[in-house]
Scaffold this motif. Structure first.
Motif, PDB file in Angstrom:
ATOM      1  N   ARG A 246      22.583 -16.015 -49.357  1.00 52.28           N
ATOM      2  CA  ARG A 246      21.264 -15.630 -49.857  1.00 52.28           C
ATOM      3  C   ARG A 246      20.346 -15.160 -48.726  1.00 52.28           C
ATOM      4  O   ARG A 246      19.452 -14.348 -48.945  1.00 52.28           O
ATOM      5  CB  ARG A 246      20.625 -16.807 -50.600  1.00 52.28           C
ATOM      6  CG  ARG A 246      21.186 -17.011 -51.994  1.00 52.28           C
ATOM      7  CD  ARG A 246      20.570 -18.205 -52.678  1.00 52.28           C
ATOM      8  NE  ARG A 246      20.917 -18.237 -54.094  1.00 52.28           N
ATOM      9  CZ  ARG A 246      20.619 -19.233 -54.916  1.00 52.28           C
ATOM     10  NH1 ARG A 246      19.947 -20.287 -54.457  1.00 52.28           N
ATOM     11  NH2 ARG A 246      20.967 -19.190 -56.186  1.00 52.28           N
TER      12      ARG A 246
ATOM     13  N   TYR B 111      19.959 -11.445 -48.251  1.00 51.09           N
ATOM     14  CA  TYR B 111      19.191 -10.672 -49.227  1.00 51.09           C
ATOM     15  C   TYR B 111      17.741 -11.140 -49.362  1.00 51.09           C
ATOM     16  O   TYR B 111      17.017 -10.659 -50.220  1.00 51.09           O
ATOM     17  CB  TYR B 111      19.872 -10.764 -50.599  1.00 51.09           C
ATOM     18  CG  TYR B 111      21.305 -10.302 -50.598  1.00 51.09           C
ATOM     19  CD1 TYR B 111      21.620  -8.951 -50.647  1.00 51.09           C
ATOM     20  CD2 TYR B 111      22.354 -11.225 -50.550  1.00 51.09           C
ATOM     21  CE1 TYR B 111      22.937  -8.524 -50.653  1.00 51.09           C
ATOM     22  CE2 TYR B 111      23.679 -10.806 -50.557  1.00 51.09           C
ATOM     23  CZ  TYR B 111      23.970  -9.457 -50.604  1.00 51.09           C
ATOM     24  OH  TYR B 111      25.285  -9.032 -50.613  1.00 51.09           O
TER      25      TYR B 111
ATOM     26  N   ALA C 225      16.846 -13.948 -50.455  1.00 51.08           N
ATOM     27  CA  ALA C 225      16.740 -14.722 -51.690  1.00 51.08           C
ATOM     28  C   ALA C 225      16.337 -16.167 -51.470  1.00 51.08           C
ATOM     29  O   ALA C 225      16.095 -16.894 -52.445  1.00 51.08           O
ATOM     30  CB  ALA C 225      18.073 -14.662 -52.450  1.00 51.08           C
TER      31      ALA C 225
ATOM     32  N   LYS D  89      24.356 -11.746 -54.197  1.00 49.00           N
ATOM     33  CA  LYS D  89      24.017 -10.329 -54.320  1.00 49.00           C
ATOM     34  C   LYS D  89      23.091 -10.095 -55.507  1.00 49.00           C
ATOM     35  O   LYS D  89      22.115  -9.336 -55.422  1.00 49.00           O
ATOM     36  CB  LYS D  89      25.293  -9.496 -54.479  1.00 49.00           C
ATOM     37  CG  LYS D  89      25.037  -8.003 -54.563  1.00 49.00           C
ATOM     38  CD  LYS D  89      26.346  -7.239 -54.681  1.00 49.00           C
ATOM     39  CE  LYS D  89      26.084  -5.731 -54.777  1.00 49.00           C
ATOM     40  NZ  LYS D  89      27.360  -4.975 -54.908  1.00 49.00           N
TER      41      LYS D  89
ATOM     42  N   GLY E  56      19.733 -11.217 -54.728  1.00 46.65           N
ATOM     43  CA  GLY E  56      19.084 -10.209 -53.905  1.00 46.65           C
ATOM     44  C   GLY E  56      18.529  -9.067 -54.738  1.00 46.65           C
ATOM     45  O   GLY E  56      17.448  -8.534 -54.432  1.00 46.65           O
TER      46      GLY E  56
END
Length: 215
Positions: free
Chosen positions: A128, A131, A133, A159, A162
């Motif tokens: 994470r 991204y 996140a 993903k 993200g």
């Protein structure tokens, strides 16, 4: 006003409404759990929140008190040995997540966002980071939850988280909310044993078009 501030206001308003409307359901679930098995009604589980801070997420207890700790249920070899009779229904319908309305109200979670990882899910937390996140509020449900949930491999789940971060706005949150209702009604994406069913390449093609630390 930035969307992050609007999002927080919406979280407070809807969590308060949810508590009032769902109170009868919550009381019924409490009674059923107490009748079904010994142990507390609620359990808390150490999770990773925004900026990788730690907090305790609340859930209705769905497993026996001798269940292994700090292991995601979908990674257990024989989770059925530990899930209670009422727990099977609560998990299939996602009603075990209702106590997280409190986590939302106090600002530890949002209604929509990446699902909070267990504190020891280092692979997911690391993915994470790629991204961004880990730097948004975690949620009761999110983009990854309506695109596979427990079935997703770690790389794809991160993903999708993200993608949510990149496109986070009111429209995206509404899409996630409506998609969650559909997934719950169809009981999609719940895996009680094993590491998940969807392979990475199959999931990418599709998306182009506890458990437990006791309280």
């Amino acid at each position: 006003m930035s969307y992050s501030k609007t999002k927080r206001i919406l979280d407070i308003v809807f969590s308060l409404i949810g508590i009032v409307i769902l109170l009868p359901v919550i009381l019924i679930i409490i009674i059923i759990i107490k009748i079904d098995s010994r142990g507390p009604v609620l359990f808390k589980q150490k999770r990773v929140g925004i900026h990788k801070s730690h907090f305790f997420v609340l859930k209705f207890r769905t497993m026996k008190i001798d269940a292994p700790k700090d292991i995601p249920t979908h990674l257990m070899e024989n989770p059925e040995l530990y899930i209670t009779r009422s727990g099977k229904i609560l998990r299939k319908t996602s009603l075990d997540e209702l106590p997280q309305i409190w986590n939302i109200l106090v600002g530890e979670m949002s209604i929509i966002g990446p699902r909070p990882a267990l504190w020891n899910q280092y692979d997911l937390i690391t993915e994470r980071d790629k991204y961004g996140a880990n730097d948004v509020p975690v949620g009761l449900t999110g983009w990854a939850q309506i695109n596979g949930r427990d079935e997703l491999p770690i790389e794809l789940k991160a993903k999708l988280d993200g993608e949510y971060v990149k496109n986070m706005n009111l429209g995206m949150d509404i899409k996630c909310f409506l998609g969650t209702i559909k997934s719950v009604l169809k009981k999609e994406g719940v895996v009680e044993g094993g590491t998940g069913k969807i392979k990475m390449d199959e999931s990418e093609n599709k998306n182009e078009s506890e458990e437990t630390v006791r309280k």
